[in-house]
Design a protein around this motif. Sequence first.
Motif, PDB file in Angstrom:
ATOM      1  N   PRO A 114       0.702  -1.226   0.068  1.00  0.00           N
ATOM      2  CA  PRO A 114      -0.379  -0.458   0.041  1.00  0.00           C
ATOM      3  C   PRO A 114       1.042   1.376   0.201  1.00  0.00           C
ATOM      4  O   PRO A 114       0.098   2.102  -0.542  1.00  0.00           O
ATOM      5  CB  PRO A 114      -0.720   0.163   0.950  1.00  0.00           C
ATOM      6  CG  PRO A 114      -1.127  -1.755   1.377  1.00  0.00           C
ATOM      7  CD  PRO A 114       0.280  -2.475   1.424  1.00  0.00           C
ATOM      8  N   VAL A 115       1.758   0.929   0.261  1.00  0.00           N
ATOM      9  CA  VAL A 115       2.779   2.804   0.718  1.00  0.00           C
ATOM     10  C   VAL A 115       3.324   2.497  -0.384  1.00  0.00           C
ATOM     11  O   VAL A 115       3.466   3.822  -1.167  1.00  0.00           O
ATOM     12  CB  VAL A 115       4.109   2.408   1.770  1.00  0.00           C
ATOM     13  CG1 VAL A 115       4.602   3.697   1.834  1.00  0.00           C
ATOM     14  CG2 VAL A 115       2.785   2.281   3.330  1.00  0.00           C
ATOM     15  N   LYS A 116       4.072   1.540  -1.221  1.00  0.00           N
ATOM     16  CA  LYS A 116       4.767   1.336  -2.520  1.00  0.00           C
ATOM     17  C   LYS A 116       3.561   1.904  -3.156  1.00  0.00           C
ATOM     18  O   LYS A 116       4.210   2.899  -4.337  1.00  0.00           O
ATOM     19  CB  LYS A 116       5.233  -0.134  -2.591  1.00  0.00           C
ATOM     20  CG  LYS A 116       6.485   0.084  -4.073  1.00  0.00           C
ATOM     21  CD  LYS A 116       6.918  -1.040  -4.654  1.00  0.00           C
ATOM     22  CE  LYS A 116       7.435  -1.391  -5.679  1.00  0.00           C
ATOM     23  NZ  LYS A 116       7.769  -2.589  -5.284  1.00  0.00           N
ATOM     24  N   LEU A 117       2.356   1.715  -3.855  1.00  0.00           N
ATOM     25  CA  LEU A 117       1.560   2.440  -4.311  1.00  0.00           C
ATOM     26  C   LEU A 117       1.991   3.613  -4.953  1.00  0.00           C
ATOM     27  O   LEU A 117       1.608   4.360  -5.439  1.00  0.00           O
ATOM     28  CB  LEU A 117       0.422   1.121  -4.312  1.00  0.00           C
ATOM     29  CG  LEU A 117       0.281   0.017  -5.152  1.00  0.00           C
ATOM     30  CD1 LEU A 117      -0.702  -0.217  -4.537  1.00  0.00           C
ATOM     31  CD2 LEU A 117       0.927  -0.343  -5.948  1.00  0.00           C
ATOM     32  N   VAL A 118       1.798   4.323  -3.686  1.00  0.00           N
ATOM     33  CA  VAL A 118       1.633   5.507  -3.117  1.00  0.00           C
ATOM     34  C   VAL A 118       2.350   6.690  -3.622  1.00  0.00           C
ATOM     35  O   VAL A 118       2.002   7.250  -4.367  1.00  0.00           O
ATOM     36  CB  VAL A 118       0.937   5.646  -1.930  1.00  0.00           C
ATOM     37  CG1 VAL A 118       1.068   7.419  -1.366  1.00  0.00           C
ATOM     38  CG2 VAL A 118      -0.337   5.693  -1.224  1.00  0.00           C
ATOM     39  N   LEU A 119       3.664   5.896  -3.457  1.00  0.00           N
ATOM     40  CA  LEU A 119       4.440   6.290  -3.935  1.00  0.00           C
ATOM     41  C   LEU A 119       5.213   6.522  -5.707  1.00  0.00           C
ATOM     42  O   LEU A 119       5.460   6.882  -5.280  1.00  0.00           O
ATOM     43  CB  LEU A 119       6.738   5.633  -3.163  1.00  0.00           C
ATOM     44  CG  LEU A 119       6.259   5.815  -1.503  1.00  0.00           C
ATOM     45  CD1 LEU A 119       7.599   4.640  -1.147  1.00  0.00           C
ATOM     46  CD2 LEU A 119       6.923   7.572  -1.363  1.00  0.00           C
ATOM     47  N   VAL A 120       5.086   5.177  -5.995  1.00  0.00           N
ATOM     48  CA  VAL A 120       4.854   4.722  -7.734  1.00  0.00           C
ATOM     49  C   VAL A 120       3.998   6.195  -7.988  1.00  0.00           C
ATOM     50  O   VAL A 120       4.494   6.667  -9.561  1.00  0.00           O
ATOM     51  CB  VAL A 120       5.106   3.968  -7.864  1.00  0.00           C
ATOM     52  CG1 VAL A 120       5.776   3.030  -7.138  1.00  0.00           C
ATOM     53  CG2 VAL A 120       3.562   2.678  -7.293  1.00  0.00           C
ATOM     54  N   ALA A 121       2.940   6.367  -7.250  1.00  0.00           N
ATOM     55  CA  ALA A 121       1.905   7.560  -8.524  1.00  0.00           C
ATOM     56  C   ALA A 121       2.980   8.402  -8.340  1.00  0.00           C
ATOM     57  O   ALA A 121       2.508   9.248  -8.583  1.00  0.00           O
ATOM     58  CB  ALA A 121       0.485   7.380  -7.706  1.00  0.00           C
ATOM     59  N   LEU A 122       3.204   9.086  -6.711  1.00  0.00           N
ATOM     60  CA  LEU A 122       3.837  10.287  -7.089  1.00  0.00           C
ATOM     61  C   LEU A 122       5.444  10.393  -7.281  1.00  0.00           C
ATOM     62  O   LEU A 122       4.963  11.275  -8.362  1.00  0.00           O
ATOM     63  CB  LEU A 122       4.225  10.458  -5.124  1.00  0.00           C
ATOM     64  CG  LEU A 122       3.219  10.756  -4.095  1.00  0.00           C
ATOM     65  CD1 LEU A 122       3.584  10.561  -2.787  1.00  0.00           C
ATOM     66  CD2 LEU A 122       2.305  11.562  -4.485  1.00  0.00           C
ATOM     67  N   LYS A 123       6.041   9.453  -7.701  1.00  0.00           N
ATOM     68  CA  LYS A 123       6.943   9.304  -8.501  1.00  0.00           C
ATOM     69  C   LYS A 123       6.670   9.606 -10.239  1.00  0.00           C
ATOM     70  O   LYS A 123       7.712  10.681 -11.240  1.00  0.00           O
ATOM     71  CB  LYS A 123       7.340   8.224  -8.458  1.00  0.00           C
ATOM     72  CG  LYS A 123       9.184   7.603  -9.836  1.00  0.00           C
ATOM     73  CD  LYS A 123       9.329   6.483  -9.150  1.00  0.00           C
ATOM     74  CE  LYS A 123      11.151   6.919  -9.981  1.00  0.00           C
ATOM     75  NZ  LYS A 123      10.244   6.577 -11.429  1.00  0.00           N
ATOM     76  N   GLU A 124       5.732   9.012 -10.638  1.00  0.00           N
ATOM     77  CA  GLU A 124       4.891   9.394 -11.871  1.00  0.00           C
ATOM     78  C   GLU A 124       4.759  10.777 -12.251  1.00  0.00           C
ATOM     79  O   GLU A 124       4.158  11.615 -13.065  1.00  0.00           O
ATOM     80  CB  GLU A 124       4.011   8.707 -12.225  1.00  0.00           C
ATOM     81  CG  GLU A 124       4.115   7.630 -12.146  1.00  0.00           C
ATOM     82  CD  GLU A 124       4.990   6.364 -13.464  1.00  0.00           C
ATOM     83  OE1 GLU A 124       5.027   7.461 -14.590  1.00  0.00           O
ATOM     84  OE2 GLU A 124       6.030   5.864 -13.148  1.00  0.00           O
ATOM     85  N   VAL A 125       4.198  11.795 -11.328  1.00  0.00           N
ATOM     86  CA  VAL A 125       4.289  12.727 -10.955  1.00  0.00           C
ATOM     87  C   VAL A 125       5.477  13.339 -11.465  1.00  0.00           C
ATOM     88  O   VAL A 125       5.817  14.543 -12.143  1.00  0.00           O
ATOM     89  CB  VAL A 125       3.432  13.766 -10.039  1.00  0.00           C
ATOM     90  CG1 VAL A 125       3.595  15.307  -9.657  1.00  0.00           C
ATOM     91  CG2 VAL A 125       2.197  13.068  -9.301  1.00  0.00           C
TER      92      VAL A 125
END
Length: 273
Positions: A114-125
């Motif tokens: 769950p934490v990794k999913l948030v991080l990868v979404a922010l990385k795409e920004v």
Amino acid sequence: MEAVLGVLNLGDFAQNFSKMGMFPVFDLAYYIVSILYLKYEPGSVEVSRRSPVASWLCAMLYCFGSYILADIMLGGSPIDYFQYNSHILLASAVWYLLFYCPLNLFYKCVAFLPVKLVLVALKEVVRTRKIAAGVHHASHAYHHGFFIMVIVGYVKGDSTLIMFKFGPTKASLYGAILFTMQEAHWLPVSKSTLILAFTFFMASSKVVMTARHSHGSPFALIESWVCHLLFGSPLGGSEEDHHHPPAAAPSSPLKTKEELSDGARKRKAKKAE
């Protein structure tokens, strides 16, 4: 698209989103995911134990390789980005925690799905911003060099894969093409709208792929239709090679009567000797 955003009253949101600062929250997520991928590489943990300096340099290249390579391509100094002390210190802190945190606690936290999913979404920004910035930067140096804009935008988006794995990522390439078209006024949308739309597409695609542990391409269906239209490739699968004859059927493991009798004669001859 502009009309749709106007109806939904998202024009101001797109403007504010495109101007939103990336440091420190979004950049932190970018550094965590980048160095997390470095830690996944075989032998990276061993290198961090044997040579911390080499490990740190690799981590910095994973985080800032896009800026270094793009500056080299545009005639700048490859160490310009290292003047931003806050970014270097933040990335260095992430590197230290991921490789040397007691009990590997930091790694376990950020690798938790769950934490990794948030991080990868922010990385795409951040990645979308880097692609747009690379195209814009190249357009100032080469006003009509559209291929240069695409290349620089692509490098800004995925230099780590180019430098270390030589494996291009299609998303950054397509993003660079879209932002180049927008910069050349061939795409009837504003840059803020394109940033918002492409960021949403990339973040949602990356989250789904990470959750499913998939390494496929979100553009597979479109690519299949385009290849079918332009090159005659079959839809939904790889083309079979009809130029090579089919493989010969494997020979039967059962021996023939002649082979059995020949073997019996050889055994009798050995006994006679």
